[in-house]
Design a protein around this motif. Sequence first.
Motif, short mmCIF file in Angstrom:
data_model
loop_
_atom_site.label_atom_id
_atom_site.label_comp_id
_atom_site.label_asym_id
_atom_site.label_seq_id
_atom_site.Cartn_x
_atom_site.Cartn_y
_atom_site.Cartn_z
N ALA A 91 0.86 -1.19 0.00
CA ALA A 91 0.00 0.00 0.00
C ALA A 91 0.89 1.23 0.00
CB ALA A 91 -0.92 0.01 1.22
N HIS A 92 0.34 2.32 -0.50
CA HIS A 92 1.02 3.61 -0.46
C HIS A 92 0.13 4.54 0.35
CE1 HIS A 92 2.25 7.64 -1.89
NE2 HIS A 92 3.44 7.09 -1.76
N ALA A 93 0.75 5.29 1.27
CA ALA A 93 -0.03 6.18 2.14
C ALA A 93 0.71 7.49 2.33
CB ALA A 93 -0.27 5.52 3.50
N ARG A 94 -0.04 8.55 2.59
CA ARG A 94 0.53 9.85 2.93
C ARG A 94 -0.23 10.36 4.14
NH1 ARG A 94 3.75 12.58 -0.94
NH2 ARG A 94 3.02 14.57 -0.17
N PHE A 95 0.54 10.62 5.22
CA PHE A 95 -0.04 11.10 6.47
C PHE A 95 0.59 12.43 6.85
CE2 PHE A 95 -0.73 6.51 6.81
CZ PHE A 95 -2.06 6.48 7.18
N PRO A 96 -0.17 13.53 6.85
CA PRO A 96 0.36 14.79 7.38
C PRO A 96 0.52 14.66 8.89
CG PRO A 96 -1.63 15.15 6.06
CD PRO A 96 -1.51 13.69 6.29
N ILE A 97 1.56 15.32 9.43
CA ILE A 97 1.77 15.31 10.87
C ILE A 97 2.07 16.71 11.37
CG2 ILE A 97 2.65 12.94 10.93
CD1 ILE A 97 5.47 14.26 11.47
N THR A 98 1.73 16.93 12.63
CA THR A 98 2.16 18.10 13.39
C THR A 98 2.90 17.56 14.58
OG1 THR A 98 0.21 19.36 12.71
CG2 THR A 98 1.43 20.19 14.62
N GLU A 99 4.05 18.15 14.87
CA GLU A 99 4.84 17.69 15.99
C GLU A 99 5.27 18.89 16.82
OE1 GLU A 99 7.50 14.10 15.51
OE2 GLU A 99 8.97 15.73 15.60
N VAL A 119 5.34 3.54 2.22
CA VAL A 119 5.06 2.29 1.53
C VAL A 119 4.88 1.26 2.63
CG1 VAL A 119 5.91 0.52 -0.05
CG2 VAL A 119 6.40 2.94 -0.50
N CYS A 120 3.76 0.57 2.62
CA CYS A 120 3.44 -0.40 3.65
C CYS A 120 3.36 -1.79 3.04
CB CYS A 120 2.09 -0.07 4.30
SG CYS A 120 2.02 1.57 5.03
N VAL A 121 3.66 -2.80 3.87
CA VAL A 121 3.56 -4.19 3.42
C VAL A 121 2.77 -4.99 4.45
CG1 VAL A 121 5.68 -4.21 2.05
CG2 VAL A 121 5.79 -4.77 4.47
N TRP A 127 -0.01 -5.11 8.97
CA TRP A 127 0.62 -4.10 8.14
C TRP A 127 1.79 -3.47 8.87
CZ3 TRP A 127 -0.16 -3.37 3.11
CH2 TRP A 127 -1.33 -3.90 2.55
N ARG A 128 2.88 -3.21 8.13
CA ARG A 128 4.06 -2.56 8.68
C ARG A 128 4.61 -1.59 7.63
NH1 ARG A 128 1.99 -4.46 12.47
NH2 ARG A 128 2.89 -5.77 14.09
N PHE A 129 5.38 -0.61 8.11
CA PHE A 129 6.02 0.32 7.19
C PHE A 129 7.24 -0.34 6.56
CE2 PHE A 129 4.16 3.32 10.38
CZ PHE A 129 3.19 3.85 9.54
N ALA A 130 7.25 -0.41 5.24
CA ALA A 130 8.42 -0.90 4.52
C ALA A 130 9.38 0.26 4.26
CB ALA A 130 8.01 -1.53 3.19
N ARG A 131 8.80 1.44 4.06
CA ARG A 131 9.61 2.64 3.80
C ARG A 131 8.81 3.86 4.22
NH1 ARG A 131 13.75 3.93 -0.42
NH2 ARG A 131 13.70 6.18 -0.67
N ARG A 132 9.40 4.69 5.08
CA ARG A 132 8.79 5.96 5.47
C ARG A 132 9.74 7.07 5.05
NH1 ARG A 132 5.43 6.92 10.75
NH2 ARG A 132 3.86 7.40 9.19
N THR A 133 9.21 8.01 4.34
CA THR A 133 9.99 9.17 3.93
C THR A 133 9.33 10.40 4.54
OG1 THR A 133 10.59 8.08 1.86
CG2 THR A 133 10.89 10.47 1.97
#
Length: 159
Positions: A91-99, A119-121, A127-133
């Motif tokens: 899966a491909h996901a985009r999550f905005p964040i405020t920190e 990119v999740c697998v 489900w787990r994150f395969a790649r977080r940018t």
Amino acid sequence: MLIREPRTAQEACDVIAITHLAAAYAEAVSRGEIAEACLTYAEDGELHTPTTEPAIGRAAVIETITRNTADLEFIFQTVHQGLVVVDGDTAHARFPITEWARRRSDGRPIQFLGVYDDVCVRTADGWRFARRTLLPRTMARPEGLTGRAVELPAPALPA
């Protein structure tokens, strides 16, 4: 272009699970539990940011995040509603964040706005994150955040 909606009940369940994954990461980071937060990564998962070398593998992700948060008195990360497109076991996901955070060394408050491009697998553990940018949008010194940091209790949620 709009992100397509889930086409099946299974895809809708997968979107919910991936959204939960992103929230689980942010919630654990906000409690200062970096190793727990990184359980959201696949064993060979990757973290990419513009300010660090790529971290490849869960252990490297834990080390990178731990090193980069060591001077922070607290972190409070809010993950906003994201968009997820499922394609089978990826899966491909985009999550905005405020920190929000505050440095121990000088008391400087920090506000960060960005987006995780994920990119999740699907794994045997879910489900787990395969790649977080991490894609930064802005960082600022907010006027607030001068109060006392209060320790967050562990969640009382069932497993």
